[in-house]
Design an enzyme around this catalytic site. Structure first.
Site, short mmCIF file in Angstrom:
data_model
loop_
_atom_site.label_atom_id
_atom_site.label_comp_id
_atom_site.label_asym_id
_atom_site.label_seq_id
_atom_site.Cartn_x
_atom_site.Cartn_y
_atom_site.Cartn_z
N ASP B 297 1.00 -0.79 -0.12
CA ASP B 297 -0.43 -0.08 0.04
C ASP B 297 0.32 1.81 0.11
O ASP B 297 2.02 1.32 0.26
CB ASP B 297 -0.65 0.08 1.34
CG ASP B 297 -0.20 0.74 2.75
OD1 ASP B 297 0.06 2.10 2.58
OD2 ASP B 297 0.63 -0.12 2.80
N CYS B 335 -1.38 3.90 -21.85
CA CYS B 335 -2.26 3.38 -20.80
C CYS B 335 -3.74 3.30 -20.97
O CYS B 335 -4.48 4.17 -22.71
CB CYS B 335 -2.20 4.22 -19.72
SG CYS B 335 -3.65 4.17 -18.39
N CYS B 337 -6.96 4.04 -19.21
CA CYS B 337 -7.53 4.72 -18.01
C CYS B 337 -8.17 5.73 -18.65
O CYS B 337 -8.00 6.19 -19.96
CB CYS B 337 -6.69 4.79 -16.67
SG CYS B 337 -5.71 6.76 -17.46
N CYS B 340 -6.21 8.72 -19.90
CA CYS B 340 -4.89 8.67 -20.89
C CYS B 340 -6.04 8.20 -22.08
O CYS B 340 -5.60 8.38 -23.49
CB CYS B 340 -3.96 7.73 -20.78
SG CYS B 340 -2.55 7.70 -19.36
N HIS B 366 -5.59 8.16 -13.05
CA HIS B 366 -3.85 7.42 -13.61
C HIS B 366 -2.92 6.24 -13.65
O HIS B 366 -2.76 6.15 -12.88
CB HIS B 366 -3.14 8.39 -15.11
CG HIS B 366 -2.07 7.84 -15.65
ND1 HIS B 366 -1.73 6.54 -16.76
CD2 HIS B 366 -0.76 8.09 -15.40
CE1 HIS B 366 -0.45 6.26 -16.84
NE2 HIS B 366 -0.47 7.22 -16.40
#
Lengths: 404, 404
Positions: B297, B335, B337, B340, B366
């Site tokens: 994390d 990418c 996403c 993008c 992103h």
């Protein structure tokens, strides 16, 4: 490409379909405001998700940053902001007269200081038209001289007269642009009053191929005689595809705004869509539709949302209030937005108390959905020719003091 | 309910499936950090959209605001934050030792001042366990004593020993809670050191019905002999479902972190998932997976995103740089996403230059997608038993000086 068809009437209220290069939209219509080419805290997907069909952006802000040439080179405003539905740009008149620190108005245009970096800039009616042409929204607005709500007759008349003369120049420049007249040469001429901070002259490559229409803005302060005279002059000046009423909701008492709308309505040609600029709060939308208005824009849904104030059918709710701390209910039980179908008031309050970004977005999203659902409810009431009784019932609930 | 199956190995790197009450997740896994019950600037839909499968929240922050009782009364943390997939809560040890202004550590626990309102609070191992039980995440973490990266052997040993004694108490309290032992009575006993600001005692009604597992945290600073001894002691203390390595990436030199991981790896029982807390940046993830770590994390993807720094396969990009002004390319051409596939670098730069909220969200989105795709790429490389060469190639590109 630019068509307005009235589908139904109920008293002065109308519902219609406005066809623009990027699609058709239904009126009464609320446009969320994307001042800098983004509706604050919301993405284009969010806007589509809540049913927004048309968005407003601001030519003044986009001229200052990043500059309309940058937007043009990146494919125009639609592509820049990822919005494929209709767009309207305001001309910047309102911003020049409300944001700039220094300003000097003369017949040619306005010299002002950028609110961002203090640089001196000059915008003329021609320049405002070119900026919006480069941005490439479906609808551009004429460059207007806006005066405060309490302006006296002489001041309001002076600004109205100037706005009318500027309208002629905006219309002429817009016609030239539509006809593909050499922009580069014209720009050189216009740039005479500009300072070193002004952007470089137009390059023909950034001229958008999309068609665009120009709407006039009616000024005249809270003086009905000015407004009705101004309206006649605007209609004499050309054959417009729509008409905006500006300079209201700028500090004048609310009854004055209603008086202007009622006084103007009989003189407004029914086939022209009517756009009341900068309005408004839910109660204002209902009152203005009742008085024949078709289009609206206002920052209230997003600005209030960011301040933690949510619209609900029972009136505004301040989500920061301690009463919401352990409230498992949604913000608005009648709402179908992501905020209301996913999160409790308790969670939304937590987001605001802890200054979390998601809170700004979730309340903005709900508020925009709220006004879009309100517009849809008004269209339905008009179609069943029952707007008056619908509005009465709506007001009864919205304005009623709430029980805890 | 708590199961970890290793699916493939490549050197020390492993890929596996961790089954938890709210679903199964694949490792190596990156958890976006939702400190206050929200991953900053992102909604649960955003997180699902970028493929996040598990999120971390923080018991300390949620204890301070809105209080774990509020979260419990609103249906537990999953329901509170609208996240239906696995959740892990950190115990608050790290926050107590890094955020609080005043703190006093003794054998019983830690008295500290809230970073929000300055109120005095006491958290004991039992209390940290109860707070997390009420929140109801799939995985709770033991309460630990964290020391700075450069801590000397004596300081690190003292904190490790205390963390081990606290682990026993956390484990005992967690067993009692799982067995439904009367929480209200216990709370009264624990509350001895608490001040008036402490929340009211547990009500049995807020005990979540979901099962929960507790993971130990291995401390020991940058001293491998402490770490290996601590690991043996932890394994002697119980039969755990996972194990966290804490107190790294807290200021020590990077080679020290790698040395700890390499030194620990042979002693880590393969069937236990290994969670390296607070790590990290893309390069750290690759290096740690290479050394046998399964879970991570870190706030870096969201924090850096909010600062305008985007991860790309060619290294970080600062979107504020003037070079992006008219750049029509996406942030990361590889990418998938929303950021993008929708927006140009020129538009993203505009959002940051004008301080628009959407920019914070689009870069956070992103960056989270980037680390999730990175984890997926690592899993694929492990499955074809080619992690070493994949990592070499990845580093070559990520660390290579970029051409403009």
């Amino acid at each position: 490409m630019f068509e307005f068809r009235i589908d139904a009437r109920s008293g002065s209220a109308r519902t219609g379909t406005l066809t623009l290069p990027h699609g058709s939209v239904e009126t009464p219509l609320f446009m969320p405001v994307g001042t800098q080419g983004t509706v604050r805290a919301l993405s284009p997907n969010d806007l589509r998700g809540v049913g927004a069909t048309m968005v407003l952006a601001n030519a003044y802000h986009l001229h200052v940053r990043p500059g309309e040439e940058v937007v043009g080179n990146l494919g125009g405003l639609h592509r820049f902001m990822g919005w494929d539905r209709p767009l309207l740009t305001d001309s910047g008149g309102f911003q020049v007269f409300s944001l700039a620190g220094f300003r000097r108005v003369d017949e040619d245009g306005v010299e002002f200081q950028s609110h961002v970096d203090g640089s001196r800039r000059t915008v003329t009616p021609e320049r405002a038209t070119e900026i919006q042409w480069t941005l490439g929204a479906d609808i551009a607005m004429a460059f207007d001289h806006v005066v405060p709500g309490g302006a006296d007759l002489a001041t309001a008349r002076d600004a109205l007269e100037r706005t009318l003369r500027w309208l002629e120049r905006c219309g002429k420049r817009h016609r030239e642009l539509r006809e593909g007249d050499g922009m580069t040469e014209r720009r050189k001429g216009d740039a005479g009053g500009a300072t070193a901070q002004s952007p470089s002259p137009f390059r023909p490559s950034v001229i958008p191929s999309q068609s665009q229409t120009l709407w006039p803005i009616l000024q005249g302060g809270a003086h009905l005689e000015l407004r009705t005279a101004g309206l006649r002059r605007i209609l004499d000046l050309g054959s417009w595809t729509g008409l905006a009423i500006g300079g209201l909701s700028v500090g004048e008492p609310k009854p004055a705004m209603y008086e202007m709308l009622e006084g103007l309505e009989p003189g407004l040609p029914p086939p022209l869509p009517r756009y009341l600029m900068g309005v408004g709060f839910p109660g204002d939308l209902v009152a203005a539709v009742e008085r024949g208005v078709d289009l609206f824009d206002c920052v209230a849904p997003t600005r209030n949302g960011r301040n933690g104030s949510a619209f609900t059918p029972d009136g505004p709710v301040n989500i920061r209030n301690a009463e919401h701390r352990e409230d498992a209910r949604p913000l608005d039980e009648t709402c179908d937005c992501e905020t209301c179908t996913t999160f409790s008031r308790g969670y939304l309050r937590h987001l605001f108390v802890t200054d979390e970004l998601l809170g700004l977005r979730l309340l903005s999203l709900h508020n925009v959905r709220y006004v879009i659902r309100l517009a849809a409810a008004m269209r339905a009431a008009i179609r069943r020719n029952a707007f008056g009784s619908w509005a009465e019932e709506w007001r009864r609930r919205y304005l009623e003091p709430r029980s805890a």
